[in-house]
Design a protein around this motif. Structure first.
Motif, mmCIF file in Angstrom:
data_model
loop_
_atom_site.group_PDB
_atom_site.id
_atom_site.type_symbol
_atom_site.label_atom_id
_atom_site.label_comp_id
_atom_site.label_asym_id
_atom_site.label_seq_id
_atom_site.Cartn_x
_atom_site.Cartn_y
_atom_site.Cartn_z
ATOM 1 N N ASN A 168 0.940 -1.126 0.105
ATOM 2 C CA ASN A 168 0.012 0.169 -0.062
ATOM 3 C C ASN A 168 0.964 1.285 -0.103
ATOM 4 O O ASN A 168 1.944 1.188 0.679
ATOM 5 N N GLY A 176 -6.731 -0.877 1.815
ATOM 6 C CA GLY A 176 -5.410 -1.347 1.411
ATOM 7 C C GLY A 176 -4.463 -2.081 2.352
ATOM 8 O O GLY A 176 -4.110 -3.047 2.376
ATOM 9 N N THR A 225 2.189 -0.490 4.578
ATOM 10 C CA THR A 225 2.103 0.823 3.984
ATOM 11 C C THR A 225 3.743 1.430 3.616
ATOM 12 O O THR A 225 4.123 1.343 4.672
ATOM 13 N N ASP A 273 -0.457 -3.684 -5.584
ATOM 14 C CA ASP A 273 -0.344 -2.288 -4.975
ATOM 15 C C ASP A 273 -1.981 -2.038 -4.447
ATOM 16 O O ASP A 273 -2.666 -1.777 -5.739
ATOM 17 N N MET A 274 -2.430 -1.928 -3.433
ATOM 18 C CA MET A 274 -3.729 -1.897 -3.056
ATOM 19 C C MET A 274 -3.959 -0.330 -3.117
ATOM 20 O O MET A 274 -3.531 0.349 -2.233
ATOM 21 N N HIS A 275 -5.063 0.102 -3.541
ATOM 22 C CA HIS A 275 -5.499 1.424 -3.808
ATOM 23 C C HIS A 275 -7.040 1.555 -3.923
ATOM 24 O O HIS A 275 -7.584 1.049 -3.522
#
Length: 404
Positions: A168, A176, A225, A273-275
């Motif tokens: 993230n 995320g 993150t 990639d968490m968005h």
């Protein structure tokens, strides 16, 4: 801006009933600021942070407190603050050591602008799996890939595992961070994950990820993150007001330098990639044009397949009924000018390595940006089940993917 909200209360009490001296009531915790989605507009994202905390819920009769209990107020159930991350990582690690002895190691890979740790957790079947990758497999990838391919095909190379990275970078796109933590807990503690997916005929079907079997083929890298300061301040940018997802090429910020160093160190096979927040559930690979320095012919077919697997799992286990892949929407639009896309057919290009997922592609990764619609538990679940599907895809096709 002025903190002078005068709208209706967002915490309400209803159905109050007294029976034999016992009081029963429903307490509903709704969303503040007259919104049904904390992700929009962007102004609301930092506002809700001022409301978070643990409060005393009290029942008062004639001015006297007759009962009270602590109530934690968060945007959704599994939301964590930055300060809650490391204690939970440590607690899960200790529990896993007693339960199954999977290899888990968490380190700080660098500091944010304001001096907070950027945590990376490695989770594998055992330490030997990680050591072989770092000391043998990864150097062979870089120095003599042709020989490594031959040794794998002949069986001479023996057992090996490949890394999957969950990431993230915009922590105010909150699901995320929490999806990565939730998934880490499952990989650390559970024997298996059973979830729904969608078959080509459109029907739902159960599938199971056996975690011990998966760990025979893959290991995980969790960066909860890249931007700890952003999680603390509920901002997209870091403390220098810089969007880190525009910095992977030049690496001007300390957070970016720390993360890109690790991408080079590990060369993950799959990078998620968490968005948020796209109006629809979106999974990259991107639309054209493509950077000539990315070996697209070795990546794109499997990236599309993996994206479909993630999307089907994401919608089959949540309220969402649609996802789209920009690359596919662009292709359909190019082939049929009359095609009307419900999603995004352009604008998600990977011409620039400024984006973290695109930067990872330069290191051989199938790089994906996943965009959920909302800041809530459903979007957290969509990312969680997408991660499960991504792992199952990689574990099932490890050799084919890794030879590429």
């Amino acid at each position: 801006q002025d903190r002078d909200y005068t709208g209706a209360p967002f915490i309400t009490v209803s159905h109050v009933k007294v029976t034999n001296g016992k009081v029963h009531a429903n307490i509903n915790f709704d969303l503040p600021y007259d919104t049904d989605n904390l992700s929009e507009p962007r102004l609301q994202r930092p506002l809700y942070a001022s409301l978070m905390g643990t409060y005393d819920l009290a029942a008062i009769v004639n001015g006297r407190v007759v009962a009270h209990a602590p109530v934690k107020l968060t945007p959704y159930d599994s939301f964590r603050t930055y300060d809650e991350l490391k204690p939970e990582i440590d607690a899960v690690t200790a529990k896993a050591a007693q339960k199954n002895n999977r290899y888990i190691k968490t380190t700080s890979i660098g500091k944010s602008v304001e001096g907070r740790d950027i945590y990376l957790t490695v989770l594998a079947k055992d330490k030997a799996s990680v050591d072989k990758y770092q000391k043998v497999t990864h150097p062979a990838m870089l120095n003599d890939p042709k020989k490594l391919q031959a040794d794998i095909k002949s069986g001479a190379f023996g057992d090996y595992k490949v890394p999957i990275w969950l990431n993230n970078i915009h922590p105010n796109e909150a699901p995320g961070v929490d999806a990565i933590m939730n998934y880490f807990k499952s990989m650390a503690l559970d024997k298996s994950m059973t979830y729904d997916t969608v078959l080509p005929n459109g029907k739902k079907s159960k599938t199971t990820l056996n975690i011990d079997d998966a760990l025979k083929n893959v290991f995980f890298l969790f960066v909860y993150t890249d931007n700890p300061d952003g999680r603390v301040h509920t901002t997209r940018s870091n403390a220098e007001d810089f969007d880190l997802n525009r910095d992977n090429s030049y690496q001007t910020q300390p957070e970016t330098r720390s993360v890109t160093e690790q991408i080079a160190k590990w060369s993950p096979l799959s990078f998620l990639d968490m968005h948020g927040f796209d109006s629809n559930f979106l999974i990259e690979p991107s639309t054209p044009p493509h950077n000539p320095n990315v070996e697209y012919d070795l990546l794109i077919d499997h990236m599309v397949e993996q994206a479909k697997a993630m999307g089907e799992a994401g919608i089959a286990n949540t309220k969402y009924n649609y996802y789209h892949i920009p690359y596919e929407e662009h292709r359909k639009t190019a082939e049929d000018p009359n095609y009307v896309s419900k999603g995004t057919a352009s604008g998600w290009d990977d011409a620039s390595a400024a984006y973290t997922a695109a930067f990872a592609m330069y290191h051989g990764a199938m790089g994906h940006t996943l965009e959920t619609p909302e800041s809530n538990e459903e979007s957290t679940k969509a990312l969680y089940y997408s991660s499960a599907a991504a792992a199952k895809y990689v574990a099932g096709k490890k050799e084919e993917l890794f030879l590429n």
